[in-house]
Design a protein around this motif. Structure first.
Motif, PDB file in Angstrom:
ATOM      1  N   SER A 101       0.608 -10.056   7.885  1.00 58.20           N
ATOM      2  CA  SER A 101       0.638 -10.124   6.265  1.00 58.20           C
ATOM      3  C   SER A 101       1.225  -9.192   5.413  1.00 58.20           C
ATOM      4  O   SER A 101       1.892  -8.479   6.093  1.00 58.20           O
ATOM      5  CB  SER A 101      -0.482  -9.261   5.815  1.00 58.20           C
ATOM      6  N   VAL A 102       1.105  -9.252   4.479  1.00 57.61           N
ATOM      7  CA  VAL A 102       2.223  -8.431   3.700  1.00 57.61           C
ATOM      8  C   VAL A 102       1.650  -7.007   3.210  1.00 57.61           C
ATOM      9  O   VAL A 102       0.368  -7.191   2.391  1.00 57.61           O
ATOM     10  CB  VAL A 102       3.005  -9.361   2.869  1.00 57.61           C
ATOM     11  N   MET A 103       2.209  -6.097   3.260  1.00 62.50           N
ATOM     12  CA  MET A 103       1.051  -4.777   3.458  1.00 62.50           C
ATOM     13  C   MET A 103       1.219  -4.169   1.602  1.00 62.50           C
ATOM     14  O   MET A 103       1.771  -4.202   0.560  1.00 62.50           O
ATOM     15  CB  MET A 103       1.504  -3.689   3.765  1.00 62.50           C
ATOM     16  N   ASP A 104      -0.404  -4.090   0.691  1.00 60.92           N
ATOM     17  CA  ASP A 104      -0.269  -4.143  -0.550  1.00 60.92           C
ATOM     18  C   ASP A 104       0.009  -2.604  -1.089  1.00 60.92           C
ATOM     19  O   ASP A 104       0.331  -2.408  -1.938  1.00 60.92           O
ATOM     20  CB  ASP A 104      -1.510  -4.475  -0.857  1.00 60.92           C
ATOM     21  N   ASN A 105       0.070  -1.474   0.146  1.00 60.12           N
ATOM     22  CA  ASN A 105      -0.382  -0.300  -0.535  1.00 60.12           C
ATOM     23  C   ASN A 105       1.154   0.199   1.013  1.00 60.12           C
ATOM     24  O   ASN A 105       0.547  -0.199   2.583  1.00 60.12           O
ATOM     25  CB  ASN A 105      -1.323   0.539  -0.595  1.00 60.12           C
ATOM     26  N   ASP A 106       1.108   1.531   1.215  1.00 61.25           N
ATOM     27  CA  ASP A 106       1.472   2.209   2.072  1.00 61.25           C
ATOM     28  C   ASP A 106       0.695   3.050   2.924  1.00 61.25           C
ATOM     29  O   ASP A 106      -0.633   2.944   2.364  1.00 61.25           O
ATOM     30  CB  ASP A 106       2.949   3.627   1.494  1.00 61.25           C
TER      31      ASP A 106
ATOM     32  N   LYS B 257       4.278  -0.774   1.623  1.00 64.10           N
ATOM     33  CA  LYS B 257       4.004  -2.004   0.910  1.00 64.10           C
ATOM     34  C   LYS B 257       5.086  -2.568   0.336  1.00 64.10           C
ATOM     35  O   LYS B 257       6.268  -2.398   0.183  1.00 64.10           O
ATOM     36  CB  LYS B 257       4.168  -0.857  -0.494  1.00 64.10           C
ATOM     37  N   GLY B 258       4.435  -3.892   0.471  1.00 60.13           N
ATOM     38  CA  GLY B 258       5.422  -4.676   0.276  1.00 60.13           C
ATOM     39  C   GLY B 258       5.857  -5.593   1.649  1.00 60.13           C
ATOM     40  O   GLY B 258       7.060  -6.582   2.148  1.00 60.13           O
ATOM     41  N   LYS B 259       6.209  -4.579   2.847  1.00 62.04           N
ATOM     42  CA  LYS B 259       6.425  -5.406   3.888  1.00 62.04           C
ATOM     43  C   LYS B 259       5.354  -6.050   4.628  1.00 62.04           C
ATOM     44  O   LYS B 259       4.392  -5.354   4.956  1.00 62.04           O
ATOM     45  CB  LYS B 259       7.169  -4.383   4.582  1.00 62.04           C
ATOM     46  N   THR B 260       5.779  -6.807   6.047  1.00 63.69           N
ATOM     47  CA  THR B 260       4.854  -7.287   6.418  1.00 63.69           C
ATOM     48  C   THR B 260       4.602  -7.358   8.326  1.00 63.69           C
ATOM     49  O   THR B 260       5.307  -5.538   8.451  1.00 63.69           O
ATOM     50  CB  THR B 260       5.312  -9.076   7.630  1.00 63.69           C
ATOM     51  N   ASP B 261       3.886  -6.875   8.844  1.00 66.26           N
ATOM     52  CA  ASP B 261       3.427  -6.539   9.885  1.00 66.26           C
ATOM     53  C   ASP B 261       2.514  -7.358  10.546  1.00 66.26           C
ATOM     54  O   ASP B 261       1.124  -8.099  10.176  1.00 66.26           O
ATOM     55  CB  ASP B 261       2.197  -5.027   9.649  1.00 66.26           C
ATOM     56  N   LYS B 262       1.918  -7.246  11.680  1.00 64.02           N
ATOM     57  CA  LYS B 262       0.782  -8.219  12.751  1.00 64.02           C
ATOM     58  C   LYS B 262       0.934  -7.004  13.891  1.00 64.02           C
ATOM     59  O   LYS B 262       2.082  -6.428  15.056  1.00 64.02           O
ATOM     60  CB  LYS B 262       1.855  -9.608  13.288  1.00 64.02           C
ATOM     61  N   ALA B 263      -0.485  -6.860  14.589  1.00 68.85           N
ATOM     62  CA  ALA B 263      -0.766  -6.616  15.416  1.00 68.85           C
ATOM     63  C   ALA B 263      -1.264  -6.664  17.065  1.00 68.85           C
ATOM     64  O   ALA B 263      -2.164  -7.412  15.703  1.00 68.85           O
ATOM     65  CB  ALA B 263      -1.828  -5.132  15.524  1.00 68.85           C
ATOM     66  N   THR B 264      -0.926  -6.873  18.130  1.00 66.45           N
ATOM     67  CA  THR B 264      -2.163  -7.601  18.712  1.00 66.45           C
ATOM     68  C   THR B 264      -2.660  -6.115  20.342  1.00 66.45           C
ATOM     69  O   THR B 264      -1.488  -5.515  20.223  1.00 66.45           O
ATOM     70  CB  THR B 264      -0.850  -8.649  19.699  1.00 66.45           C
ATOM     71  N   ASN B 265      -3.611  -6.355  20.279  1.00 63.29           N
ATOM     72  CA  ASN B 265      -3.939  -5.550  21.223  1.00 63.29           C
ATOM     73  C   ASN B 265      -3.940  -6.116  22.824  1.00 63.29           C
ATOM     74  O   ASN B 265      -4.101  -6.957  23.240  1.00 63.29           O
ATOM     75  CB  ASN B 265      -5.914  -5.495  20.869  1.00 63.29           C
ATOM     76  N   ILE B 266      -3.114  -5.189  23.829  1.00 59.82           N
ATOM     77  CA  ILE B 266      -2.344  -5.267  24.858  1.00 59.82           C
ATOM     78  C   ILE B 266      -2.802  -5.430  26.368  1.00 59.82           C
ATOM     79  O   ILE B 266      -2.502  -5.274  27.020  1.00 59.82           O
ATOM     80  CB  ILE B 266      -1.163  -5.583  24.450  1.00 59.82           C
ATOM     81  N   GLY B 267      -4.282  -4.011  25.653  1.00 59.31           N
ATOM     82  CA  GLY B 267      -4.549  -3.519  27.076  1.00 59.31           C
ATOM     83  C   GLY B 267      -5.649  -4.405  27.050  1.00 59.31           C
ATOM     84  O   GLY B 267      -6.495  -5.532  26.455  1.00 59.31           O
TER      85      GLY B 267
END
Length: 144
Positions: free
Chosen positions: A84-89, A120-130
């Protein structure tokens, strides 16, 4: 004067010797455990196996920042949020688990006790690898 220096050195040595066991057992303030216990229905599901729980909102004294919103993203083992694209820092602190974080230009691993940021405005995706439940403590900077 020489006697005073010896006495001071002796007092310091005794103080250090007495305090050493206390210091060895102390937990540094920055390493304090922040691992809340969440139930399976706490917060809002934002992706399969990922729930977002609001912790609170606080006013800010930072220039240009009106308030901060703190949320915990709780990831089951193997779960991932949607890119998703971040709405805020934002500032993210990993309170539990280990994650792979994918951004538009890089991918990296973060573990319990580590920070990373989202712009803000940049994409990010997290995956739990534990193999345990993982938690991101997210501090969202709300502009003035």
């Amino acid at each position: 004067m020489e006697d005073l220096n010896r006495r001071s050195a002796m007092a310091l040595g005794l103080t250090v010797a007495a305090a050493t066991p206390l210091v060895a057992l102390a937990t540094p303030a920055g390493a304090a455990e922040i691992v809340p216990a969440y139930g399976p229905n706490d917060g809002e599901e934002i992706a399969p196996g990922v729930r977002l729980v609001e912790v609170g909102t606080w006013e800010s004294d930072m220039t240009g920042i009106k308030s901060v919103l703190v949320m915990d993203a709780v990831f089951q083992p193997g779960a991932a949020d949607k890119e998703s694209v971040m709405d805020n820092d934002m500032i993210c602190f990993i309170t539990a688990g280990e994650f792979t974080v994918k951004k538009a230009d890089k991918e990296f691993t973060v573990k319990k006790g580590e920070y990373y940021t989202c712009g803000k405005g940049k994409t990010d995706k997290a995956t739990n690898i534990g193999k345990e439940v993982g938690i991101h403590r997210i501090t969202i900077l709300i502009p003035a």
